[in-house]
Design a protein around this motif. Sequence first.
Motif, PDB file in Angstrom:
ATOM      1  N   HIS A  61     -30.789   6.669 -10.906  1.00  0.00           N
ATOM      2  CA  HIS A  61     -31.013   5.377 -10.150  1.00  0.00           C
ATOM      3  C   HIS A  61     -31.909   5.080  -8.690  1.00  0.00           C
ATOM      4  O   HIS A  61     -32.124   5.672  -8.180  1.00  0.00           O
ATOM      5  CB  HIS A  61     -29.545   5.121 -10.221  1.00  0.00           C
ATOM      6  CG  HIS A  61     -28.652   3.605  -9.180  1.00  0.00           C
ATOM      7  ND1 HIS A  61     -28.462   3.755  -7.834  1.00  0.00           N
ATOM      8  CD2 HIS A  61     -28.942   2.625  -9.773  1.00  0.00           C
ATOM      9  CE1 HIS A  61     -28.121   2.941  -7.862  1.00  0.00           C
ATOM     10  NE2 HIS A  61     -28.916   1.663  -8.714  1.00  0.00           N
ATOM     11  N   TRP A  86     -27.339  -5.912 -17.092  1.00  0.00           N
ATOM     12  CA  TRP A  86     -26.062  -6.032 -16.577  1.00  0.00           C
ATOM     13  C   TRP A  86     -25.588  -6.376 -15.038  1.00  0.00           C
ATOM     14  O   TRP A  86     -26.584  -6.001 -14.348  1.00  0.00           O
ATOM     15  CB  TRP A  86     -25.523  -4.511 -16.885  1.00  0.00           C
ATOM     16  CG  TRP A  86     -25.541  -4.334 -18.513  1.00  0.00           C
ATOM     17  CD1 TRP A  86     -24.518  -4.279 -19.931  1.00  0.00           C
ATOM     18  CD2 TRP A  86     -26.518  -3.221 -18.413  1.00  0.00           C
ATOM     19  NE1 TRP A  86     -25.693  -3.752 -20.776  1.00  0.00           N
ATOM     20  CE2 TRP A  86     -26.019  -3.054 -20.098  1.00  0.00           C
ATOM     21  CE3 TRP A  86     -28.144  -2.801 -18.590  1.00  0.00           C
ATOM     22  CZ2 TRP A  86     -27.738  -2.119 -20.827  1.00  0.00           C
ATOM     23  CZ3 TRP A  86     -28.695  -2.453 -18.842  1.00  0.00           C
ATOM     24  CH2 TRP A  86     -29.198  -2.062 -20.437  1.00  0.00           C
ATOM     25  N   ASP A  88     -23.192  -4.883 -13.650  1.00  0.00           N
ATOM     26  CA  ASP A  88     -22.542  -3.721 -13.230  1.00  0.00           C
ATOM     27  C   ASP A  88     -23.442  -2.722 -13.485  1.00  0.00           C
ATOM     28  O   ASP A  88     -23.582  -2.016 -14.380  1.00  0.00           O
ATOM     29  CB  ASP A  88     -20.981  -3.748 -13.579  1.00  0.00           C
ATOM     30  CG  ASP A  88     -21.050  -3.366 -14.910  1.00  0.00           C
ATOM     31  OD1 ASP A  88     -21.828  -4.982 -16.017  1.00  0.00           O
ATOM     32  OD2 ASP A  88     -20.858  -2.804 -15.614  1.00  0.00           O
ATOM     33  N   PRO A  89     -23.222  -1.191 -12.464  1.00  0.00           N
ATOM     34  CA  PRO A  89     -24.364   0.281 -12.843  1.00  0.00           C
ATOM     35  C   PRO A  89     -23.308   0.597 -14.365  1.00  0.00           C
ATOM     36  O   PRO A  89     -23.765   1.465 -15.445  1.00  0.00           O
ATOM     37  CB  PRO A  89     -23.731   0.685 -11.769  1.00  0.00           C
ATOM     38  CG  PRO A  89     -22.523   0.240 -11.199  1.00  0.00           C
ATOM     39  CD  PRO A  89     -23.119  -1.020 -11.501  1.00  0.00           C
ATOM     40  N   TYR A  90     -21.939   0.158 -14.773  1.00  0.00           N
ATOM     41  CA  TYR A  90     -21.778   0.681 -16.347  1.00  0.00           C
ATOM     42  C   TYR A  90     -22.028   0.168 -17.113  1.00  0.00           C
ATOM     43  O   TYR A  90     -21.260   0.800 -18.440  1.00  0.00           O
ATOM     44  CB  TYR A  90     -19.965   0.412 -16.002  1.00  0.00           C
ATOM     45  CG  TYR A  90     -19.357   1.590 -14.831  1.00  0.00           C
ATOM     46  CD1 TYR A  90     -19.181   2.731 -14.412  1.00  0.00           C
ATOM     47  CD2 TYR A  90     -19.249   0.332 -13.753  1.00  0.00           C
ATOM     48  CE1 TYR A  90     -18.930   3.261 -13.506  1.00  0.00           C
ATOM     49  CE2 TYR A  90     -18.966   1.216 -12.733  1.00  0.00           C
ATOM     50  CZ  TYR A  90     -18.714   2.263 -12.023  1.00  0.00           C
ATOM     51  OH  TYR A  90     -17.884   3.437 -10.819  1.00  0.00           O
ATOM     52  N   ARG A  91     -22.673  -1.077 -17.309  1.00  0.00           N
ATOM     53  CA  ARG A  91     -23.043  -1.764 -18.368  1.00  0.00           C
ATOM     54  C   ARG A  91     -22.248  -2.554 -19.299  1.00  0.00           C
ATOM     55  O   ARG A  91     -22.089  -2.511 -20.340  1.00  0.00           O
ATOM     56  CB  ARG A  91     -24.401  -1.287 -18.595  1.00  0.00           C
ATOM     57  CG  ARG A  91     -25.615  -0.100 -18.762  1.00  0.00           C
ATOM     58  CD  ARG A  91     -26.310   0.829 -19.067  1.00  0.00           C
ATOM     59  NE  ARG A  91     -26.782   0.977 -18.680  1.00  0.00           N
ATOM     60  CZ  ARG A  91     -26.728   2.860 -17.678  1.00  0.00           C
ATOM     61  NH1 ARG A  91     -26.263   3.064 -18.691  1.00  0.00           N
ATOM     62  NH2 ARG A  91     -27.734   3.141 -17.262  1.00  0.00           N
ATOM     63  N   HIS A  92     -20.298  -3.058 -18.151  1.00  0.00           N
ATOM     64  CA  HIS A  92     -20.088  -3.519 -19.319  1.00  0.00           C
ATOM     65  C   HIS A  92     -19.954  -4.995 -19.279  1.00  0.00           C
ATOM     66  O   HIS A  92     -19.551  -6.030 -20.182  1.00  0.00           O
ATOM     67  CB  HIS A  92     -18.578  -2.950 -18.301  1.00  0.00           C
ATOM     68  CG  HIS A  92     -17.978  -1.538 -18.329  1.00  0.00           C
ATOM     69  ND1 HIS A  92     -17.213  -1.441 -17.609  1.00  0.00           N
ATOM     70  CD2 HIS A  92     -18.641  -1.325 -19.024  1.00  0.00           C
ATOM     71  CE1 HIS A  92     -16.696   0.078 -17.788  1.00  0.00           C
ATOM     72  NE2 HIS A  92     -17.967   0.458 -18.785  1.00  0.00           N
TER      73      HIS A  92
END
Length: 122
Positions: A61, A86, A88-92
């Motif tokens: 990252h 995205w 957010d880092p979770y790609r939600h």
Amino acid sequence: MAIQLNHTIVFSHDKKVSADFLCEILGRPAAVPFGPFLAVRLDNDVTLDFMDAKGDVALQHYAFLISDVEFEQSLARIRARNLMYWSDPYRHHPGEVSTDDGCRRIYCEDPSKHLLEIFTKG
């Protein structure tokens, strides 16, 4: 002398493709060859030294604090290339820009699937 980060090595599937991608998205000058690396220099004199990986690439990252103008320009380049991004880092939350902490923030993947984060000051 103050301790400063000078450079980090970014292992990639193709160092030229990955270095060129970062330069394009962030509006940086072209990467400079340095031994086996292609070095992308940032404004604080830190370089990201791209190197071809021998085998799998351990995903990393990389976060870049940029101005509001640079954010708009980078986001426009990402959208022009029809790249996924995205909030957010979770790609939600695809295609969204985060403003949760008073700054603007997005995440996208480089050609080697490293997660790049660009954000502004809050």
